[in-house]
Design a protein around this motif. Sequence first.
Motif, PDB file in Angstrom:
ATOM      1  N   VAL A 198       0.851  -1.193   0.000  1.00 12.47           N
ATOM      2  CA  VAL A 198       0.000   0.000   0.000  1.00 12.47           C
ATOM      3  C   VAL A 198       0.885   1.241   0.000  1.00 12.47           C
ATOM      4  O   VAL A 198       2.081   1.180   0.287  1.00 12.47           O
ATOM      5  CB  VAL A 198      -0.949   0.045   1.222  1.00 12.47           C
ATOM      6  N   GLY A 199       0.272   2.368  -0.302  1.00 11.96           N
ATOM      7  CA  GLY A 199       0.992   3.630  -0.194  1.00 11.96           C
ATOM      8  C   GLY A 199       1.356   4.254  -1.512  1.00 11.96           C
ATOM      9  O   GLY A 199       2.528   4.254  -1.909  1.00 11.96           O
ATOM     10  N   ARG A 200       0.353   4.768  -2.227  1.00 10.49           N
ATOM     11  CA  ARG A 200       0.635   5.493  -3.461  1.00 10.49           C
ATOM     12  C   ARG A 200       1.193   6.869  -3.122  1.00 10.49           C
ATOM     13  O   ARG A 200       0.617   7.612  -2.343  1.00 10.49           O
ATOM     14  CB  ARG A 200      -0.642   5.647  -4.293  1.00 10.49           C
ATOM     15  N   ARG A 201       2.306   7.208  -3.741  1.00  3.98           N
ATOM     16  CA  ARG A 201       2.959   8.490  -3.471  1.00  3.98           C
ATOM     17  C   ARG A 201       2.335   9.617  -4.292  1.00  3.98           C
ATOM     18  O   ARG A 201       1.840   9.403  -5.396  1.00  3.98           O
ATOM     19  CB  ARG A 201       4.446   8.408  -3.799  1.00  3.98           C
ATOM     20  N   LEU A 202       2.418  10.830  -3.718  1.00  5.06           N
ATOM     21  CA  LEU A 202       2.009  12.016  -4.466  1.00  5.06           C
ATOM     22  C   LEU A 202       3.023  12.356  -5.538  1.00  5.06           C
ATOM     23  O   LEU A 202       2.681  12.843  -6.612  1.00  5.06           O
ATOM     24  CB  LEU A 202       1.871  13.217  -3.515  1.00  5.06           C
ATOM     25  N   HIS A 203       4.303  12.122  -5.214  1.00  8.83           N
ATOM     26  CA  HIS A 203       5.388  12.390  -6.154  1.00  8.83           C
ATOM     27  C   HIS A 203       6.472  11.352  -5.891  1.00  8.83           C
ATOM     28  O   HIS A 203       6.815  11.078  -4.732  1.00  8.83           O
ATOM     29  CB  HIS A 203       5.943  13.807  -5.954  1.00  8.83           C
ATOM     30  N   GLU A 204       7.008  10.776  -6.934  1.00  7.69           N
ATOM     31  CA  GLU A 204       7.930   9.643  -6.779  1.00  7.69           C
ATOM     32  C   GLU A 204       9.210  10.006  -6.027  1.00  7.69           C
ATOM     33  O   GLU A 204       9.856   9.129  -5.452  1.00  7.69           O
ATOM     34  CB  GLU A 204       8.283   9.078  -8.153  1.00  7.69           C
ATOM     35  N   GLU A 205       9.583  11.287  -5.986  1.00 12.15           N
ATOM     36  CA  GLU A 205      10.824  11.683  -5.318  1.00 12.15           C
ATOM     37  C   GLU A 205      10.657  11.885  -3.821  1.00 12.15           C
ATOM     38  O   GLU A 205      11.641  12.022  -3.098  1.00 12.15           O
ATOM     39  CB  GLU A 205      11.363  12.980  -5.930  1.00 12.15           C
ATOM     40  N   PHE A 206       9.416  11.928  -3.333  1.00 13.28           N
ATOM     41  CA  PHE A 206       9.168  12.245  -1.928  1.00 13.28           C
ATOM     42  C   PHE A 206       8.252  11.204  -1.297  1.00 13.28           C
ATOM     43  O   PHE A 206       7.422  10.598  -1.976  1.00 13.28           O
ATOM     44  CB  PHE A 206       8.549  13.643  -1.807  1.00 13.28           C
ATOM     45  N   PRO A 207       8.379  10.991   0.028  1.00 20.28           N
ATOM     46  CA  PRO A 207       7.617   9.913   0.688  1.00 20.28           C
ATOM     47  C   PRO A 207       6.180  10.279   1.038  1.00 20.28           C
ATOM     48  O   PRO A 207       5.515   9.532   1.751  1.00 20.28           O
ATOM     49  CB  PRO A 207       8.439   9.668   1.962  1.00 20.28           C
ATOM     50  N   TYR A 208       5.683  11.418   0.570  1.00 13.53           N
ATOM     51  CA  TYR A 208       4.316  11.832   0.881  1.00 13.53           C
ATOM     52  C   TYR A 208       3.299  10.965   0.136  1.00 13.53           C
ATOM     53  O   TYR A 208       3.436  10.736  -1.068  1.00 13.53           O
ATOM     54  CB  TYR A 208       4.106  13.301   0.516  1.00 13.53           C
ATOM     55  N   LEU A 209       2.266  10.524   0.843  1.00 13.76           N
ATOM     56  CA  LEU A 209       1.258   9.643   0.273  1.00 13.76           C
ATOM     57  C   LEU A 209      -0.008  10.403  -0.119  1.00 13.76           C
ATOM     58  O   LEU A 209      -0.325  11.438   0.475  1.00 13.76           O
ATOM     59  CB  LEU A 209       0.876   8.544   1.279  1.00 13.76           C
ATOM     60  N   GLU A 210      -0.728   9.834  -1.073  1.00  9.98           N
ATOM     61  CA  GLU A 210      -2.036  10.396  -1.420  1.00  9.98           C
ATOM     62  C   GLU A 210      -2.967  10.356  -0.216  1.00  9.98           C
ATOM     63  O   GLU A 210      -3.812  11.241  -0.036  1.00  9.98           O
ATOM     64  CB  GLU A 210      -2.643   9.617  -2.587  1.00  9.98           C
ATOM     65  N   ALA A 211      -2.806   9.348   0.639  1.00  8.18           N
ATOM     66  CA  ALA A 211      -3.646   9.225   1.835  1.00  8.18           C
ATOM     67  C   ALA A 211      -3.466  10.414   2.772  1.00  8.18           C
ATOM     68  O   ALA A 211      -4.391  10.772   3.516  1.00  8.18           O
ATOM     69  CB  ALA A 211      -3.311   7.926   2.566  1.00  8.18           C
ATOM     70  N   GLU A 212      -2.296  11.036   2.745  1.00  3.27           N
ATOM     71  CA  GLU A 212      -2.064  12.188   3.615  1.00  3.27           C
ATOM     72  C   GLU A 212      -2.934  13.379   3.229  1.00  3.27           C
ATOM     73  O   GLU A 212      -3.260  14.212   4.069  1.00  3.27           O
ATOM     74  CB  GLU A 212      -0.587  12.576   3.583  1.00  3.27           C
ATOM     75  N   VAL A 213      -3.296  13.465   1.967  1.00  3.61           N
ATOM     76  CA  VAL A 213      -4.184  14.545   1.534  1.00  3.61           C
ATOM     77  C   VAL A 213      -5.559  14.348   2.162  1.00  3.61           C
ATOM     78  O   VAL A 213      -6.176  15.292   2.671  1.00  3.61           O
ATOM     79  CB  VAL A 213      -4.288  14.592   0.000  1.00  3.61           C
ATOM     80  N   ARG A 214      -6.046  13.114   2.140  1.00  2.00           N
ATOM     81  CA  ARG A 214      -7.351  12.828   2.744  1.00  2.00           C
ATOM     82  C   ARG A 214      -7.307  13.046   4.256  1.00  2.00           C
ATOM     83  O   ARG A 214      -8.255  13.576   4.844  1.00  2.00           O
ATOM     84  CB  ARG A 214      -7.773  11.388   2.428  1.00  2.00           C
ATOM     85  N   TYR A 215      -6.207  12.639   4.881  1.00  4.82           N
ATOM     86  CA  TYR A 215      -6.079  12.848   6.328  1.00  4.82           C
ATOM     87  C   TYR A 215      -5.974  14.336   6.660  1.00  4.82           C
ATOM     88  O   TYR A 215      -6.502  14.796   7.680  1.00  4.82           O
ATOM     89  CB  TYR A 215      -4.856  12.099   6.850  1.00  4.82           C
ATOM     90  N   ALA A 216      -5.309  15.091   5.790  1.00  2.00           N
ATOM     91  CA  ALA A 216      -5.155  16.536   6.017  1.00  2.00           C
ATOM     92  C   ALA A 216      -6.505  17.238   6.051  1.00  2.00           C
ATOM     93  O   ALA A 216      -6.696  18.191   6.825  1.00  2.00           O
ATOM     94  CB  ALA A 216      -4.275  17.141   4.928  1.00  2.00           C
ATOM     95  N   VAL A 217      -7.442  16.788   5.232  1.00  2.00           N
ATOM     96  CA  VAL A 217      -8.785  17.385   5.236  1.00  2.00           C
ATOM     97  C   VAL A 217      -9.435  17.198   6.600  1.00  2.00           C
ATOM     98  O   VAL A 217     -10.138  18.087   7.096  1.00  2.00           O
ATOM     99  CB  VAL A 217      -9.652  16.762   4.122  1.00  2.00           C
ATOM    100  N   ARG A 218      -9.180  16.060   7.250  1.00  2.00           N
ATOM    101  CA  ARG A 218      -9.727  15.811   8.580  1.00  2.00           C
ATOM    102  C   ARG A 218      -9.019  16.634   9.646  1.00  2.00           C
ATOM    103  O   ARG A 218      -9.514  16.752  10.771  1.00  2.00           O
ATOM    104  CB  ARG A 218      -9.640  14.320   8.905  1.00  2.00           C
ATOM    105  N   GLU A 219      -7.848  17.167   9.302  1.00  2.00           N
ATOM    106  CA  GLU A 219      -7.123  18.061  10.212  1.00  2.00           C
ATOM    107  C   GLU A 219      -7.250  19.519   9.743  1.00  2.00           C
ATOM    108  O   GLU A 219      -6.341  20.318   9.917  1.00  2.00           O
ATOM    109  CB  GLU A 219      -5.657  17.660  10.304  1.00  2.00           C
TER     110      GLU A 219
END
Length: 719
Positions: free
Chosen positions: A520-541
């Motif tokens: 699991v863990g689709r990245r937002l950008h291949e050079e960085f460890p940020y996940l697409e899931a973090e965008v969804r979690y950010a909305v909850r924050e």
Amino acid sequence: MSYKKFYGVCKKLAIPGLALGGGVVVWHYASSRKSLTAVANQADQDVYRWAPLPSREQHFETLKQTEYDVLVIGGGATGCGVALDSVSRGLKTAMVEMYDFGSGTSSRSTKLIHGGVRYLQKAVFNLDIEQYRMVKEALAERANLIDIAPHLAYSFPIMLPVYKYWQVPYYWAGIKAYDFVAGKQRLKPSYFLSKKKALEIFPMLKKEKLVGALVYYDGQHDDARMNVSLAISTARHGATVTNYTQVVELLRTTDSDGKTKVCGAKVKDRLTGKEFDVKAKCVINATGPYTDSIRTMGSPETKKICQPSSGVHVVLPDYYSPNNMGLLDPATSDGRVIFFLPWQNVTLAGTTDNACDLTFQPAPTEKEIQFILNEVRNYLHPDVEVRRGDVLSAWCGIRPLVCDPNKSDTQSIARNHIIEVSNDKLITIAGGKWTTYRHMAEETIDMAVKECNLEPASGCKTKGLLLDGAHGWSPTLFIRLVQDFGLENEVAQHLAGTYGDKAFKVAKMATLTGKRWPVVGRRLHEEFPYLEAEVRYAVREYACTAIDVLARRTRLAFCNVHAAEEALPRIIQIMAEELKWSKQRQQEEMTRAKNFLRKEMGLDLGRAELNMPINFTKDEINQYAKRFKSLDTDNKGYITVNDLRKYFKKIGERVTEDQLHDILNEVDLNKNAQVDLGEFLQLMNMIKLGTLSNSRFAKAAEMNLDVERISVERSGGGV
């Protein structure tokens, strides 16, 4: 405590791993009333940790209906610190922020948690007891911040290279004094390195005349995430917190003695445009460099107390520095201090220090970027070519310096703070720095209790109060993420070091990759460890805009503005799904985010270099013209996306349509979807001067020329 009451605590504990039977067992084996109470208190803590956050809309409904003890204006480090201190004492607390939490100065710092080495120097040489106290206080707060957010903050070594023998005892005495003042709060002892050892650790360092180096320890953190963590912690303790909420007017009333008193504020939800009043017994102004805009609201004659000062940072690739050692230049060409620090897998260099005008959109200038690069060159080996084109991002932060009318330059202004109580009981906290935010908040609420007759349930509790994510964090937590979810090691370490024990919530939101590994863990950008899931979690924050995610919930914009631009469409797409954005709103977000990247993150500055005068020889022009013609196969006089498409098809490389357009846009000055010879020469000029690196367009032209030169026989083909 009765069993019935304890049963109730266990029942409301909605987290994995605690069943009702577990509660009964704990009850059975509790040997004393004290131990049982401790277990119940832990249960309450777990409820606090894992309970869902109220939505932004729920916070607004509460804000409209409640009369508060304390209303805090400002959601930066100081404002969040004040609100957390207030609510943890049992006071009804609200906090409003005009933009996003930490969107101003608090996310644009040098990322250090420090006591202030140069302030200690001034304290000693000037016999300044105030400076000494400020350093001692900051060193104590440094240790506390690392304790309460160990997933976000950590001790960090900084090297001070020495090029003159007489400086060794001078600097050694200084950093040992720094250790001594820290006392029991010292992170690690400072030490001296020989020239050989210094170059082993920091091989990019200039060797000539190097005597050795001194190493001391300060703290480092992710400032934006720390700020969001403070805001979330404040909300979890029961405060009402809202971002994108602008104070448009201070409300005033007359007390029984006929004196005017601030009693709240009229606020505006900047996302909906709705306005309403918020009532409060005490209003605290914690707006950083914008302090005077609140102080003068309704009282324009009020004398200003803040002097804004701009600090610019630039980001360079990670190969400019080792990943575990920073560098300090204590005496630059104009007397300012420059730091050179590894951070988030890039190298951070800064900062400048200039008096500036106040703006909500501070932007770096090319002059400031060049100043920093020149200072960096002074300390690096000549083999390391410091190129303008290696600048991945650049930003400017405005510091809220307390103004002293007797001093003319911002370097001599201490970063200490002042607390002002106006005639109408508006309390202002101004100045200070990231490291001392908690102590500033404690003093501010102490003053509020005294001046506004508040009745807290307890005294200050924030010393040692763990922030959101810290409760269940351990240095090996990332291993569980790898094992339980099938995340990449780099991604797991990023999640654990950003969200602490909340990393499991983010991991559960991650989607399958379709690969054997990672699972699991689709990245937002291949050079960085940020996940697409973090965008969804950010909305909850409480992330409300694409910029919130680009700049603060992830650090893409700060680490690499080009990568941020590439990830932007996907971020908007995910947020649109979560927040039900219309097509028009998505386009507005795209426009605003691109303007932010261009103006505030330095993207425009790099592109402006395309207009530099060209100074090639005749042979060089002929060489570059051949490269140009190798792509312009139809002799049109210009190159289009179709030419690039044919080239990549010929070499067998798959490139998407979006990537083709991005490659063309690197050098398409006229924005007419084609590149002529003049634009191509401008591009090659930038590469020659070092103001641009890693151009995909230029590399394609060079590789295509090489392909044309290889005959069938030499290539191993033919029949």
